[in-house]
Write an enzyme that holds these catalytic residues in place. Structure first.
Site, mmCIF file in Angstrom:
data_model
loop_
_atom_site.group_PDB
_atom_site.id
_atom_site.type_symbol
_atom_site.label_atom_id
_atom_site.label_comp_id
_atom_site.label_asym_id
_atom_site.label_seq_id
_atom_site.Cartn_x
_atom_site.Cartn_y
_atom_site.Cartn_z
ATOM 1 N N TYR A 118 45.868 30.961 72.905
ATOM 2 C CA TYR A 118 45.174 30.135 74.097
ATOM 3 C C TYR A 118 45.609 29.270 73.806
ATOM 4 O O TYR A 118 45.813 28.897 72.525
ATOM 5 C CB TYR A 118 43.373 31.198 73.414
ATOM 6 C CG TYR A 118 43.034 30.292 73.861
ATOM 7 C CD1 TYR A 118 41.905 30.574 74.788
ATOM 8 C CD2 TYR A 118 42.306 28.540 74.493
ATOM 9 C CE1 TYR A 118 41.211 29.990 75.339
ATOM 10 C CE2 TYR A 118 41.683 27.637 74.441
ATOM 11 C CZ TYR A 118 40.532 28.642 75.605
ATOM 12 O OH TYR A 118 39.843 27.681 76.278
ATOM 13 N N GLU A 206 43.468 27.262 81.729
ATOM 14 C CA GLU A 206 43.228 27.956 80.894
ATOM 15 C C GLU A 206 44.146 28.828 80.533
ATOM 16 O O GLU A 206 43.694 30.156 81.859
ATOM 17 C CB GLU A 206 42.387 28.140 80.563
ATOM 18 C CG GLU A 206 40.926 29.323 79.357
ATOM 19 C CD GLU A 206 39.538 29.598 79.575
ATOM 20 O OE1 GLU A 206 39.340 30.101 80.165
ATOM 21 O OE2 GLU A 206 38.388 29.262 78.699
#
Ligand code: GDP
Ligand code: MN
Length: 396
Positions: A118, A206
């Site tokens: 991530y 993101e």
């Protein structure tokens, strides 16, 4: 401005960030053509079909599927396009899918295991600096990681004067447990990602997951990109990327008539001049036991035409049970606003929710008289508290 995954990836790619390649398609035929083209360009045999909506968690809702041949591409694309996709991030009704991204399969087997990370880039408001937030727990819902295993989330704050330093990019790669080629690839990935964030005037990147492929390439498999609206004037080529189908229809309409409107969940519609007074009015409504249905700043010229436009926008929200008009007459005279409200009301004909009007400032007394003598179902008030009490009264 929020972007679709495919648009976000195009922006990343334009700054040299490696991405899972894909082609957007509007229907099943286009999806098959896209799959053939991808096979020709990348050699991929399998394809992932990904719903393009402004919400994450698509995989969980059945909006991301693997196709192992062209027939499956056609079937899956046909099934996803037009579906109402419900994910943990959409409302209960879900979102209609208008297009899919046909992407190369990048989870192919090879010398090493694939792994998912991530990585996001965003502004740390408490320090006023951009930061890279990253975790070994890619592919998962990051809120859950933050709650259950916060020690697996790292941050790297960037000094705006010097930008991202090589040692910082290396620290990211190190903390993600990489070595060899993958380590070097990750430092390049992070550096180009940060540069892309700054140069595109984004307010959020993101990337979940960032994938390490079985042959040690690092790439963005997903991309949530938000561009700062206030910087869009510097990126004329990005303005076409706005997809109005994904935005709140009442807000889009309000923008077209030049009203500053934000849709909210409550039941009291607000019509106010000035953003500060609009915020105070929302507080007042809450104190009176109501919930604001919207933020609406009509701006300086609250004439009949504008008031009517504002009425129309407010009444599009079926949850509205009362409307509070709160105008301060400084430059604009209250009696003119009052006349505007009366004219607009008569013009509209069918307003069937109670209206409370508080006009304060220049000619407020004349304005009150106009409202009181208009014969319309409108309650007038001069004091803030008085208006709040009347809101409470009509909601009771
Ligand atoms: P999200 O569910 O909206 O976050 O959509 P993502 O783009 O993150 O995709 C969801 C999941 O699909 C990823 O976490 C991957 O596990 C999977 N996925 C994405 N691309 C591929 C691919 O090329 N091959 C395979 N096998 N799975 C993929
Ligand atoms: Mn994702």
């Amino acid at each position: 401005m929020n972007l679709h995954e495919y648009q976000g990836k195009e922006i990343l790619s334009s700054f040299g960030v490696r991405i899972q390649r894909g082609i957007v398609a509007q229907n099943a035929q286009e999806a098959v053509a896209a799959a053939k083209q991808l096979t020709a360009e990348t050699g991929t045999g399998w394809h992932v079909i990904k719903a393009q909506i402004h919400a994450g968690g698509r995989g969980k809702g059945g909006g991301v599927k693997l196709a192992k041949n062209l027939q499956e591409v056609e079937e899956i694309a046909g099934q996803i396009i037009g579906m109402n996709l419900i994910t943990p991030q959409t409302s209960a009704e879900g979102k209609k899918v208008h297009q899919v991204l046909v992407a190369e399969d990048v989870y192919y087997p090879g010398d090493s295991e694939t792994s998912e990370f991530y990585i996001s880039v965003l502004l740390n408001r408490s320090t006023g600096r951009n930061m890279i937030m990253y975790s070994t727990e890619g592919g998962m819902d990051i809120e859950t990681v933050a709650e259950e295993t916060p020690h697996l989330i790292f941050t790297e704050e960037i000094d705006p004067a010097v930008g991202i330093m090589p040692f910082q990019a290396r620290r990211v790669a190190f903390n993600l447990g990489l070595s060899g080629t993958a380590f070097k690839e990750m430092t390049k990935f992070v550096t180009s990602l940060y540069t892309a964030y700054v140069k595109s005037d984004a307010s959020l990147f993101e990337i979940n997951p960032v994938l390490k492929t079985s042959d040690d390439k690092i790439m963005a498999v997903d991309a949530k990109v938000t561009i700062d609206d206030n910087a869009l004037y510097r990126h004329k080529d990005y303005t076409d990327l706005r997809d109005l189908r994904e935005e709140n229809p009442i807000e889009v309409e309000a923008k077209e008539v030049g009203l500053n409107y934000v849709d909210l969940d409550g039941n009291v519609g607000c019509m106010v001049n000035g953003a500060g007074l609009a915020m105070a009015t929302m507080d007042l409504i809450k104190q009176a036991g109501g919930e604001p249905a919207n933020f609406l700043d009509v701006g300086g010229t609250a004439d009949a035409a504008r008031v009517e436009a504002a009425f129309k926008i407010i009444l599009k929200d079926p949850a509205v049970k009362a409307i509070l008009i709160n105008i301060f007459g400084g430059i604009v005279r209250c009696d003119r606003v009052a006349q505007g409200v009366i004219d607009a009301y008569k013009n509209m004909g069918d307003i069937n929710v109670p209206i409370i009007v508080r006009l304060q400032g220049t000619n407020a007394d004349i304005a009150k008289e106009l409202i009181d003598n208009s014969g319309l179902d409108v309650l007038s008030a001069t004091e803030f508290q008085e208006a709040a009490d009347k809101v409470q009264q009509v909601l009771a």
